[in-house]
Write a protein that holds these residues in place. Structure first.
Motif, PDB file in Angstrom:
ATOM      1  N   LEU A   4       0.837  -1.195   0.000  1.00 42.90           N
ATOM      2  CA  LEU A   4       0.000   0.000   0.000  1.00 42.90           C
ATOM      3  C   LEU A   4       0.875   1.249   0.000  1.00 42.90           C
ATOM      4  CD1 LEU A   4      -2.878   1.039  -0.170  1.00 42.90           C
ATOM      5  CD2 LEU A   4      -2.959   1.081   2.335  1.00 42.90           C
ATOM      6  N   ARG A   5       1.575   1.496   1.113  1.00 41.42           N
ATOM      7  CA  ARG A   5       2.592   2.569   1.205  1.00 41.42           C
ATOM      8  C   ARG A   5       3.556   2.134   2.286  1.00 41.42           C
ATOM      9  NH1 ARG A   5      -2.078   5.009   2.113  1.00 41.42           N
ATOM     10  NH2 ARG A   5      -1.625   5.117   4.321  1.00 41.42           N
ATOM     11  N   ALA A  46       2.311   1.955   5.985  1.00 42.22           N
ATOM     12  CA  ALA A  46       0.852   2.066   6.068  1.00 42.22           C
ATOM     13  C   ALA A  46       0.234   0.920   6.864  1.00 42.22           C
ATOM     14  CB  ALA A  46       0.241   2.126   4.670  1.00 42.22           C
ATOM     15  N   GLY A  92       4.021  14.916   8.509  1.00 43.06           N
ATOM     16  CA  GLY A  92       4.537  14.830   7.146  1.00 43.06           C
ATOM     17  C   GLY A  92       4.499  13.424   6.583  1.00 43.06           C
ATOM     18  N   ALA A  93       5.151  13.251   5.442  1.00 45.76           N
ATOM     19  CA  ALA A  93       5.177  11.960   4.762  1.00 45.76           C
ATOM     20  C   ALA A  93       6.450  11.861   3.934  1.00 45.76           C
ATOM     21  CB  ALA A  93       3.945  11.818   3.867  1.00 45.76           C
ATOM     22  N   LEU A  94       6.811  10.627   3.587  1.00 46.00           N
ATOM     23  CA  LEU A  94       7.976  10.386   2.731  1.00 46.00           C
ATOM     24  C   LEU A  94       7.473   9.941   1.371  1.00 46.00           C
ATOM     25  CD1 LEU A  94      10.576  10.956   4.242  1.00 46.00           C
ATOM     26  CD2 LEU A  94       9.063   9.779   5.811  1.00 46.00           C
ATOM     27  N   GLN A  95       7.734  10.760   0.352  1.00 44.02           N
ATOM     28  CA  GLN A  95       7.299  10.386  -0.994  1.00 44.02           C
ATOM     29  C   GLN A  95       8.490   9.860  -1.788  1.00 44.02           C
ATOM     30  OE1 GLN A  95       6.177  13.727  -3.483  1.00 44.02           O
ATOM     31  NE2 GLN A  95       7.298  15.168  -2.211  1.00 44.02           N
ATOM     32  N   LYS A  96       8.186   9.383  -3.000  1.00 45.47           N
ATOM     33  CA  LYS A  96       9.259   8.805  -3.826  1.00 45.47           C
ATOM     34  C   LYS A  96      10.332   9.838  -4.110  1.00 45.47           C
ATOM     35  CE  LYS A  96       6.975   4.969  -6.116  1.00 45.47           C
ATOM     36  NZ  LYS A  96       5.743   4.997  -5.302  1.00 45.47           N
ATOM     37  N   ASN A  97      11.564   9.347  -4.196  1.00 44.64           N
ATOM     38  CA  ASN A  97      12.691  10.236  -4.455  1.00 44.64           C
ATOM     39  C   ASN A  97      12.510  10.998  -5.763  1.00 44.64           C
ATOM     40  OD1 ASN A  97      13.892   9.142  -2.194  1.00 44.64           O
ATOM     41  ND2 ASN A  97      15.213   7.738  -3.365  1.00 44.64           N
ATOM     42  N   LEU A 132      13.041   9.453  -9.331  1.00 49.19           N
ATOM     43  CA  LEU A 132      12.596   8.061  -9.329  1.00 49.19           C
ATOM     44  C   LEU A 132      13.748   7.072  -9.214  1.00 49.19           C
ATOM     45  CD1 LEU A 132       9.703   6.873  -9.542  1.00 49.19           C
ATOM     46  CD2 LEU A 132      10.176   6.347 -11.916  1.00 49.19           C
ATOM     47  N   ASN A 153      11.912  11.190   0.244  1.00 45.02           N
ATOM     48  CA  ASN A 153      11.697  12.579  -0.135  1.00 45.02           C
ATOM     49  C   ASN A 153      10.639  13.173   0.801  1.00 45.02           C
ATOM     50  OD1 ASN A 153      10.942  14.930  -1.440  1.00 45.02           O
ATOM     51  ND2 ASN A 153      10.730  13.994  -3.454  1.00 45.02           N
ATOM     52  N   THR A 178       8.093  15.393   2.756  1.00 48.58           N
ATOM     53  CA  THR A 178       7.222  16.503   2.404  1.00 48.58           C
ATOM     54  C   THR A 178       6.210  16.713   3.519  1.00 48.58           C
ATOM     55  OG1 THR A 178       5.800  17.440   0.682  1.00 48.58           O
ATOM     56  CG2 THR A 178       5.490  15.120   1.182  1.00 48.58           C
ATOM     57  N   ILE A 188       2.433  17.524  -5.409  1.00 48.46           N
ATOM     58  CA  ILE A 188       3.297  16.440  -4.949  1.00 48.46           C
ATOM     59  C   ILE A 188       3.979  15.828  -6.176  1.00 48.46           C
ATOM     60  CG2 ILE A 188       3.338  14.164  -3.872  1.00 48.46           C
ATOM     61  CD1 ILE A 188       2.851  16.406  -1.889  1.00 48.46           C
ATOM     62  N   PRO A 241       7.134  11.307  -9.915  1.00 51.55           N
ATOM     63  CA  PRO A 241       8.226  10.908 -10.823  1.00 51.55           C
ATOM     64  C   PRO A 241       7.820   9.768 -11.759  1.00 51.55           C
ATOM     65  CG  PRO A 241       8.743  10.334  -8.533  1.00 51.55           C
ATOM     66  CD  PRO A 241       7.487  11.146  -8.505  1.00 51.55           C
ATOM     67  N   GLN A 242       6.900   8.901 -11.328  1.00 55.53           N
ATOM     68  CA  GLN A 242       6.462   7.819 -12.224  1.00 55.53           C
ATOM     69  C   GLN A 242       5.702   8.388 -13.413  1.00 55.53           C
ATOM     70  OE1 GLN A 242       5.349   3.851 -10.182  1.00 55.53           O
ATOM     71  NE2 GLN A 242       4.573   5.434  -8.814  1.00 55.53           N
ATOM     72  N   THR A 254       8.081  10.128 -15.767  1.00 54.68           N
ATOM     73  CA  THR A 254       8.914   9.200 -16.534  1.00 54.68           C
ATOM     74  C   THR A 254       8.124   8.585 -17.688  1.00 54.68           C
ATOM     75  OG1 THR A 254      10.141   8.700 -14.531  1.00 54.68           O
ATOM     76  CG2 THR A 254      10.406   7.172 -16.354  1.00 54.68           C
ATOM     77  N   LYS A 305      -3.268   4.711  -7.765  1.00 52.33           N
ATOM     78  CA  LYS A 305      -3.637   3.330  -7.459  1.00 52.33           C
ATOM     79  C   LYS A 305      -5.142   3.189  -7.597  1.00 52.33           C
ATOM     80  CE  LYS A 305      -0.262   3.243  -3.769  1.00 52.33           C
ATOM     81  NZ  LYS A 305      -0.170   3.667  -2.404  1.00 52.33           N
ATOM     82  N   PHE A 347      -6.640   4.800   6.181  1.00 53.68           N
ATOM     83  CA  PHE A 347      -5.765   3.713   5.757  1.00 53.68           C
ATOM     84  C   PHE A 347      -5.367   3.759   4.281  1.00 53.68           C
ATOM     85  CE2 PHE A 347      -5.484  -1.132   5.025  1.00 53.68           C
ATOM     86  CZ  PHE A 347      -4.134  -1.140   5.315  1.00 53.68           C
ATOM     87  N   ASN A 382      -2.883   8.406   2.169  1.00 52.94           N
ATOM     88  CA  ASN A 382      -2.180   9.240   3.142  1.00 52.94           C
ATOM     89  C   ASN A 382      -2.531  10.687   2.809  1.00 52.94           C
ATOM     90  OD1 ASN A 382      -0.417  10.875   4.531  1.00 52.94           O
ATOM     91  ND2 ASN A 382       1.294   9.441   4.381  1.00 52.94           N
ATOM     92  N   VAL A 434      -1.584  13.444   3.603  1.00 52.80           N
ATOM     93  CA  VAL A 434      -0.505  14.422   3.422  1.00 52.80           C
ATOM     94  C   VAL A 434      -0.113  14.525   1.946  1.00 52.80           C
ATOM     95  CG1 VAL A 434       1.866  15.038   4.058  1.00 52.80           C
ATOM     96  CG2 VAL A 434       0.360  13.980   5.744  1.00 52.80           C
ATOM     97  N   ILE A 435      -0.160  13.395   1.248  1.00 48.18           N
ATOM     98  CA  ILE A 435       0.327  13.398  -0.132  1.00 48.18           C
ATOM     99  C   ILE A 435      -0.694  12.883  -1.152  1.00 48.18           C
ATOM    100  CG2 ILE A 435       2.808  13.270   0.363  1.00 48.18           C
ATOM    101  CD1 ILE A 435       2.649  10.254   0.084  1.00 48.18           C
TER     102      ILE A 435
END
Lengths: 255, 86
Positions: free
Chosen positions: A58-59, A62, A101-106, A109, A147, A149, B15, B18-19, B22, B42, B67, B70, B72-73
């Motif tokens: 999922l994440r 999560a 906050g949250a960690l998103q993809k670099n 990519l 990343n 944010t 936000i 990058p996918q 690309t 998703k 759940f 998220n 935030v993003i």
């Protein structure tokens, strides 16, 4: 009696033994805390290690946040106990709401696996109390979602409260305001993407992580917990103890 | 009542995606011109047993908030229809 550090183990964690090994080598007792047990077993500090908890399905983080152990970790944190989330552990702590906050993809990519320079911005946290502000540490990163944010209001709060404790010198992942690590308002919960446990011996290329993890042990064993030395006044002069803590450090003061 | 639910999760505006970027960069090389605003998210499908549609929507909203997304993003959007009889 030595300090007891609990290391959380989810299905898919993969840095728990590294973390436990460093804690043991620093004189602490390491206890593995299985995710399905809703207890931190009288530990004095908790490390949520790196890896891919629950497969990162999922994440990242999560599903881990619903593991029974996380309610015990949250209660421990609420009571002022020191908690450090490293990499995937940082992601778990943000998902659990223990850190904002949250960690998103670099950016770009790219999965990053390299050693980066990290500047200690504040000694006022359970992970940085032994390190003078401005100190540059060499610590590996190993992540795809690093990343950081957050909402603009959250960022302003982190900045004004001096809760950004670590910044990248050369931002590798696009993280907002170069953030590598933050702490909670109580300064006892810390999340960071770099892996201090992988910079724990000169043989590994750097021992700079030892000063950070030694700070955590100070917090865990401090006589004044839950309001330990990390909570003290920000103007207090912080001694740089890297040379004694890390043996032969590659750290240096920022110019 | 059984409901067929589709939850779509997408990254919030601003936000980095990058996918999506690309994929967009790869399209011209394959001969697809004119494609823009590519976003990768998703889709999550499930069936839900609930007394009525209002209750079903309330449950899915709560599920998304706590759940599946998220906040935030990510934003989430649900489509809900009465499921086929078993």
């Amino acid at each position: 009696m030595s300090v007891r550090v609990g290391v959380v183990v989810f299905p898919g964690s993969n840095c728990e033994r590294d973390a436990a090994k460093v804690m043991t080598s620093l004189g602490a007792q390491a206890e593995m805390l299985w995710h399905a047990d809703a207890s931190v077993q009288d530990c004095d500090a908790v490390v949520v290690p790196g890896g891919f908890a629950h497969g990162d399905y999922l994440r990242p983080g999560a599903i881990a946040r619903f593991s029974p152990v996380m309610s015990a970790v949250a209660a421990f944190a609420d009571a002022g106990g020191p908690v450090v989330g490293i990499c995937n552990g940082f992601q778990v702590l943000t998902e659990a709401g223990l850190l904002p906050g949250a960690l998103q993809k670099n950016r770009g990519l790219k999965f990053l696996c390299t050693t980066v320079e990290v500047r200690v911005e504040s000694p006022r946290s359970v992970l940085t109390s032994r390190v003078a502000p401005g100190t540059i540490l060499h610590i590996p990163v190993n992540h795809f979602e690093g990343n950081y944010t957050c909402a603009p209001s959250t960022l302003r709060e982190l900045q004004s409260d001096e809760r950004i404790i670590l910044r990248y010198v050369d931002n590798p992942n696009g993280s907002i305001d170069d953030i590598a690590g933050i702490c909670s308002p109580g300064r006892n919960v810390v999340g960071l993407m770099p892996h201090p446990e992988r910079a724990s011996d000169p043989l590994l290329g750097s021992a700079d992580g030892v000063a950070l993890l030694s700070s955590l042990l100070d917090a865990a064993g401090g006589p004044a917990k839950p309001h330990g030395p990390w909570a003290q006044d920000r103007d207090r002069e912080m001694p740089a103890r890297l040379s004694t803590a890390a043996g032969t450090p590659s750290s240096r003061q920022a110019s | 009542m059984k409901f067929d639910v589709l939850v779509e999760i997408r990254l919030r505006p601003g936000i980095a995606d990058p996918q999506g970027a690309t994929i967009e960069r790869a399209l011209p090389a394959l001969g697809f011109a004119g494609v823009s605003q590519v976003g990768v998210g998703k889709a999550i499908r499930f069936t839900l047993d609930a007394p009525d549609e209002a209750e079903a929507r309330a449950q899915v909203e709560e599920l998304c908030r706590r759940f599946l997304a998220n906040p935030v993003i990510e934003d989430s959007e649900m489509s809900l229809s009465v499921g086929a009889a078993p």
